[in-house]
Enzyme design. Sequence first.
Site, PDB file in Angstrom:
ATOM      1  CG  HIS A 392     -35.223 -31.153  22.276  1.00  0.00           C
ATOM      2  ND1 HIS A 392     -35.232 -32.487  21.959  1.00  0.00           N
ATOM      3  CD2 HIS A 392     -34.316 -31.018  23.286  1.00  0.00           C
ATOM      4  CE1 HIS A 392     -34.394 -33.138  22.731  1.00  0.00           C
ATOM      5  NE2 HIS A 392     -33.820 -32.270  23.536  1.00  0.00           N
ATOM      6  CG  ASP A 396     -36.455 -37.856  20.964  1.00  0.00           C
ATOM      7  OD1 ASP A 396     -37.129 -36.893  21.380  1.00  0.00           O
ATOM      8  OD2 ASP A 396     -36.912 -39.011  20.844  1.00  0.00           O
TER       9      ASP A 396
END
Length: 420
Positions: A392, A396
């Site tokens: 992450h 995204d």
Amino acid sequence: MGRYLFRMPDVGEGVAEAEIIAWHVKPGDSIAEDQSLVDVMTDKATVDMTSPVAGTIVALHGEIGELRAVGSTLVELEVEGEGNGADAPAVVVEAAAPVVEAVPAPPVIAAPKAVQPPSAQPAFATRTPGQEPLAAPATRRRAHELGIALQYVPGTGPGGRITPEDLDRYVETGGALAAGGAGHLTPRTGGSDVRIVGMRRKIAEKMQEAKRRIPHITYVEECDLTELEALRADLNAHREEGQPKLTLLPFFIRALARVLPRFPQVNARYDDDAGVLHQSDAIHLGIATQTPAGLLVPVIRHAEALDLRGLAEEIARLSKAARDGSATREEMSGATITITSLGTLGGVTSTPIVNHPEVAIIGPNKLVERPTVQGSFVTVRKMMNLSSSFDHRIVDGYDAALFVQQLKRLLEHPALIFMD
């Protein structure tokens, strides 16, 4: 006669220590030159150490699972001539043959003692499931303090009542049913302690590092693979002699090869220490493979340049090499993205762990037939949940979802995989 000290050699660039995973000799053995002494494992490879001299084993230094520094003594030998070390007392370590050593643990419950059977058949034999056992309040309180469920205790009192003696007998026998009773399984005792060494420890360290360093985001999408499965079955039915049988994996890889150029941040390796993302035009695809040593990840180099049959052949070749231990260091490193599949054991969904320093992993699950709604009709389709995890810090949630949706489109309309 002289003493020869066999020391841990330099087994690779930047390697300062290695783990002992198997001894092939023991003190007192007479060995020949080039005979195997010990297997050691580094972060990159398993190395078989052979003796440069002939002689008799005097002492071994290090136990299985122990890390030994480069230059430290591993084996002391008695050889003809002067040798290379001064005579000195050594701590002798008995070799252990297996890589994983099982050590019996002390039993939790004492072994059953001899018990005289009760004079009458216990009423426990006729107690129906769910029936409340009969016992005095004091007996119930003592059973509660001992952590014993009374429904498992035979009762020899009037009407099957559990007496204090019945409870004592149950405790003394470790929960074993008294003679003549029925309906209760004897609890198991004992166990074993297993040392995690060798490849299993390397895998554990790798997984721990990945979970510690990478903030994972997992995304799961449902895919209708009816058309893709029909295409695969037709290609297999008409394959030429000598051509490999196709699984779903080559189709997934071809689809990835079409989608990844639009998402360069997904086909990449993140050097988080330097803060640099190395994006790759080439697709070096890791194939998670279950082996006797544990889960390994051989790598298909330039997967984008192979067709379906070529991918099938390479998957089979690398999987075999990983399982029999013949894969080279290059074949086991350098992946830019990984795919992991459990085939028919794939389950409903999964949360695969990103293979650090990569930033994405794709996990196809089990293909199943499910009823689905199409317009005004309900029909049976071949469906699969496609799981995926991303780093992450780099990917995204929106980009992860968009990537998977584009991959889904190709898988559900397989003609698009082969269109320019």
